[in-house]
Design a protein around this motif. Structure first.
Motif, PDB file in Angstrom:
ATOM      1  N   TRP A 106       1.842  -3.585  -3.433  1.00  0.00           N
ATOM      2  CA  TRP A 106       2.822  -3.611  -2.343  1.00  0.00           C
ATOM      3  C   TRP A 106       2.311  -2.934  -1.085  1.00  0.00           C
ATOM      4  O   TRP A 106       3.019  -2.847  -0.092  1.00  0.00           O
ATOM      5  N   TYR A 107       1.109  -2.409  -1.116  1.00  0.00           N
ATOM      6  CA  TYR A 107       0.546  -1.715   0.042  1.00  0.00           C
ATOM      7  C   TYR A 107      -0.631  -2.485   0.610  1.00  0.00           C
ATOM      8  O   TYR A 107      -1.445  -3.041  -0.121  1.00  0.00           O
ATOM      9  N   THR A 108      -0.717  -2.508   1.942  1.00  0.00           N
ATOM     10  CA  THR A 108      -1.840  -3.110   2.648  1.00  0.00           C
ATOM     11  C   THR A 108      -2.379  -2.098   3.645  1.00  0.00           C
ATOM     12  O   THR A 108      -1.642  -1.637   4.520  1.00  0.00           O
ATOM     13  N   ASP A 113       4.064  -2.857   2.441  1.00  0.00           N
ATOM     14  CA  ASP A 113       4.273  -4.182   3.013  1.00  0.00           C
ATOM     15  C   ASP A 113       5.739  -4.577   2.866  1.00  0.00           C
ATOM     16  O   ASP A 113       6.118  -5.389   2.017  1.00  0.00           O
ATOM     17  N   GLU A 115       7.544  -6.365   4.779  1.00  0.00           N
ATOM     18  CA  GLU A 115       7.809  -7.765   5.125  1.00  0.00           C
ATOM     19  C   GLU A 115       7.703  -8.650   3.888  1.00  0.00           C
ATOM     20  O   GLU A 115       8.563  -9.507   3.651  1.00  0.00           O
ATOM     21  N   LEU A 116       6.652  -8.431   3.089  1.00  0.00           N
ATOM     22  CA  LEU A 116       6.486  -9.207   1.857  1.00  0.00           C
ATOM     23  C   LEU A 116       7.592  -8.890   0.864  1.00  0.00           C
ATOM     24  O   LEU A 116       8.153  -9.797   0.233  1.00  0.00           O
TER      25      LEU A 116
END
Length: 242
Positions: A106-108, A113, A115-116
């Protein structure tokens, strides 16, 4: 004088280069080797700059210079720790940050993230609302087939999203009874439907679900006089653009 042809000359042994003479990198300076060994030993967990200094006992200026040199040689890389993005952490290039460091899928670049996550929530909620009662496998297949998202999502990711929706009381989790509204789901299998109870303050747009506030919800059945199929409010809600 008798001339001797080249073919008659004795063959002298040729010195062959060592196979590793070109591929083997030159040895690192002592300080760099000490720091590199410390970093590599931590593998996917990485190590803070302060811990490198403590472990090696080297002065700050030496550590800073060595770290820059090791990065230029593509032996180490700096990584972002989601729990403390301000502090620098280093890792050998052959390792990828562990889930504890990167935060997981879940991390970028060390950032959640959202939005995702929100997009997946909307897609899951829409599918569950349209199918009344559904399973995790059906949700996954539908999202994969529809290609509504530009990034692939694993079953585990979707399961985490669905569990979050359950905890937020936006959907309900049941074991299928194999009859009534659960007729299409095998008995005993875990399935989900839009929550019919009190919606929490964090439910957002689901607070407007007509079923949650309908005074005749107890009389509503799939094929009854009062039914989701004939409810104008329910159909209007389903057509909302989440």
């Amino acid at each position: 004088m008798q001339l001797v042809s080249k073919s008659q000359l004795p063959m002298l042994p040729q010195k062959r280069p060592h196979p590793d003479s070109k591929s083997k990198p030159p040895p690192l300076p002592e300080a760099e080797q000490k720091i590199y060994t410390s970093i590599k030993s931590k593998q996917s967990m990485g190590i803070w700059t302060a811990d490198i200094k403590r472990e090696t006992g080297l002065p700050n200026t030496v550590v800073t210079k060595a770290l820059k040199s090791l990065q230029n040689k593509n032996l180490i890389k700096d990584v972002v720790n989601v729990h403390n993005r301000a502090k620098k952490m280093f890792m050998a290039v052959e390792f990828e940050p562990s889930r504890e460091i990167s935060g997981g899928s879940w991390y970028t670049d060390g950032k959640l993230d959202t939005e995702l996550i929100n997009a997946l929530k909307r897609v899951c909620l829409r599918y569950i609302a349209e199918h009344k009662v559904t399973t995790m496998e059906e949700i996954s297949r539908s999202i994969e087939a529809s290609r509504v998202l530009n990034v692939p999502c694993s079953m585990q990711q979707l399961l985490e999203i669905v569990r979050t929706l359950v905890l937020d009381k936006e959907i309900e989790e049941f074991r299928s009874k194999g009859a009534g509204e659960f007729a299409r789901v095998p008995s005993g299998k875990t399935c989900y439907r839009i929550s019919r109870g009190k919606v929490g303050t964090e439910a957002g747009y689901l607070a407007s679900v007509p079923c949650g506030v309908c005074p005749r919800i107890s009389e509503c059945t799939p094929d009854g006089v009062i039914s989701p199929k004939t409810c104008v409010y329910y159909n209007k809600w389903l057509n909302l653009d989440f």
